[in-house]
Write a protein that holds these residues in place. Structure first.
Motif, PDB file in Angstrom:
ATOM      1  N   ASP A  67       0.925  -1.193   0.002  1.00 44.00           N
ATOM      2  CA  ASP A  67       0.107  -0.027  -0.042  1.00 44.00           C
ATOM      3  C   ASP A  67       0.905   1.193   0.022  1.00 44.00           C
ATOM      4  O   ASP A  67       1.827   1.230   0.930  1.00 44.00           O
TER       5      ASP A  67
ATOM      6  N   ILE B 121      -4.757   6.339  -1.962  1.00 45.28           N
ATOM      7  CA  ILE B 121      -4.150   5.311  -1.711  1.00 45.28           C
ATOM      8  C   ILE B 121      -4.045   4.179  -2.708  1.00 45.28           C
ATOM      9  O   ILE B 121      -4.925   3.955  -3.351  1.00 45.28           O
TER      10      ILE B 121
ATOM     11  N   ARG C  75      -3.512   0.468  -3.550  1.00 48.56           N
ATOM     12  CA  ARG C  75      -3.601  -0.738  -2.621  1.00 48.56           C
ATOM     13  C   ARG C  75      -2.814  -1.855  -3.312  1.00 48.56           C
ATOM     14  O   ARG C  75      -2.402  -1.841  -4.456  1.00 48.56           O
TER      15      ARG C  75
END
Length: 395
Positions: free
Chosen positions: A47, A130, A132
């Protein structure tokens, strides 16, 4: 006369795909993948932040603006373990690993950019900014299949999954030879009865555009023995040979004179205009395919488009067949000889019309240079009225 389709079929039945070899990534551009490539790890592997900003807990931003203490910095490439506790923020750079506990990244543009404390003026939902782990590729997932032509994006994913070498079908090595006592290298003065050699430059460029590596060698005059000597010298580095000139019905045809006794090259009349005289076969111990194209510059280039380019695609392990035409409406009447498939030079416009260029002679290179397409007139058609639909091959 032999049909265009039958001639191409014989060529594709003879030509074989090149054997795969393993190359360094830097040499893979323009080759064809010969193996299945899977990613050994997920991509991204962890991440990470999609933007420069602040890693936070989304629950700490119930009402904005809010000011949080900045307890740490995380740069891209950092291997240190970081964590974000309740009510704190960590300054983070694009690509940096997401600290434990954080579930959102607030872009720096939504803040005052503080370093000791940061005032956040806009709430960020969980997952904001973000990337992942594995959202692009899962571990073990196939990223490229055999038969893929390797361009810049394909090189990028090969590097992105950690490959340093890759198994490919290489770009075909093609030798181009021009024949004719009348030919002179561009840049040299012309004598009486001489012309500058344009065919070898046109064909060499066409080879490179079609994905091959080209070796353009010197001009050979009307001497069959000299032609054979040049051919023998070049076969060591050739996967395919293209000659232009020396294949017509008259005297002083060195290519036909040199190759006919071998019995492995056939010289035929193909029902097409331009480009009726054609030769194709194999030469040398390694059975290297050879195309002996007519000497008129338009005939030579049209022959390349129809016959050589599909052969090069097959050698690269790519789908090979006749050029795919598109329909267009002609802006002028067309004429064609009975029994021959004509390939008239034209200008295809964005509105779906095609206009034949002025100058359809097989020697008229300037007209070819002005064209962007070939207008196909079938063998059984002698006249096409203005406004009729025709099939067009893009150049």
């Amino acid at each position: 006369m032999k049909s265009v389709d039958a001639h191409l079929a014989d060529i594709l039945a003879t030509v074989r795909a090149l054997a795969p070899l393993e190359v360094e990534l830097e040499q893979a551009l323009g080759t064809t993948l010969a193996e299945e490539v899977a990613s050994p790890v997920p991509l991204p592997p962890f991440d990470n932040s999609a933007m420069d900003g602040y890693a936070v807990r989304a629950a700490d931003l119930p009402g904005v603006p809010v000011t949080l203490p900045v307890i740490d910095d995380v740069a891209a490439g950092s291997g240190e373990l970081r964590a974000v506790g309740p009510g704190h923020a960590v300054r983070i750079m694009t690509g940096a690993p997401l600290p434990a506990g954080a579930d959102a990244v607030v872009p720096v543009e939504w803040t005052d950019g503080g370093t000791a404390t940061v005032t956040i003026g806009r709430a960020a939902p969980p997952g904001n900014a973000i990337r992942r782990a594995g959202e692009d590729v899962q571990a073990g997932e196939i990223v490229l299949k055999p038969g893929t032509l390797i361009g810049p994006p394909q090189l990028g994913i090969l590097a992105g999954v950690g490959r340093r070498r890759v198994l490919v079908r290489p770009r075909p090595r093609v030798v181009v030879i021009s024949t004719g006592a009348e030919l002179v290298e561009p840049g040299n003065p012309l004598g009486p009865g001489q012309i500058w050699d344009s065919n070898s430059y046109t064909l060499a460029a066409a080879v490179r555009e079609a994905g091959g590596e080209c070796f353009r060698v010197g001009i050979v005059g009307d001497d069959a023995a000299a032609f054979l000597d040049q051919l023998d010298a070049q076969l060591v580095r050739a996967d395919l040979v293209i000659t232009s000139g020396g294949v017509s019905m008259g005297a002083y045809e060195p290519v036909k004179e040199a190759l006919s006794p071998l019995g492995t090259v056939r010289f035929e009349r193909v029902a097409m205009q331009p480009g009726m005289p054609q030769g194709f076969g194999v030469v040398g111990d390694d059975q290297v395919p050879i195309f002996t194209l007519p000497g008129n510059p338009v005939s030579s280039y049209v022959s390349f488009v129809l016959f050589v380019r599909p052969a090069l695609r097959k050698m690269q392990g790519l789908p090979a067949g006749p050029p795919a035409p598109v329909p267009a409406r002609t802006t002028a009447p067309l004429r064609s000889p009975q029994g021959r498939r004509s390939f008239l030079r034209g200008i295809l416009a964005d509105d779906g019309t095609v206009a034949p260029v002025h100058g359809q002679g097989s020697h008229q290179l300037a007209a070819l240079a002005a064209a962007n397409s070939l207008i196909v007139v079938p063998e059984e058609v002698t006249e096409v009225p203005s406004g009729a639909f025709v099939q067009v091959i893009r150049l």
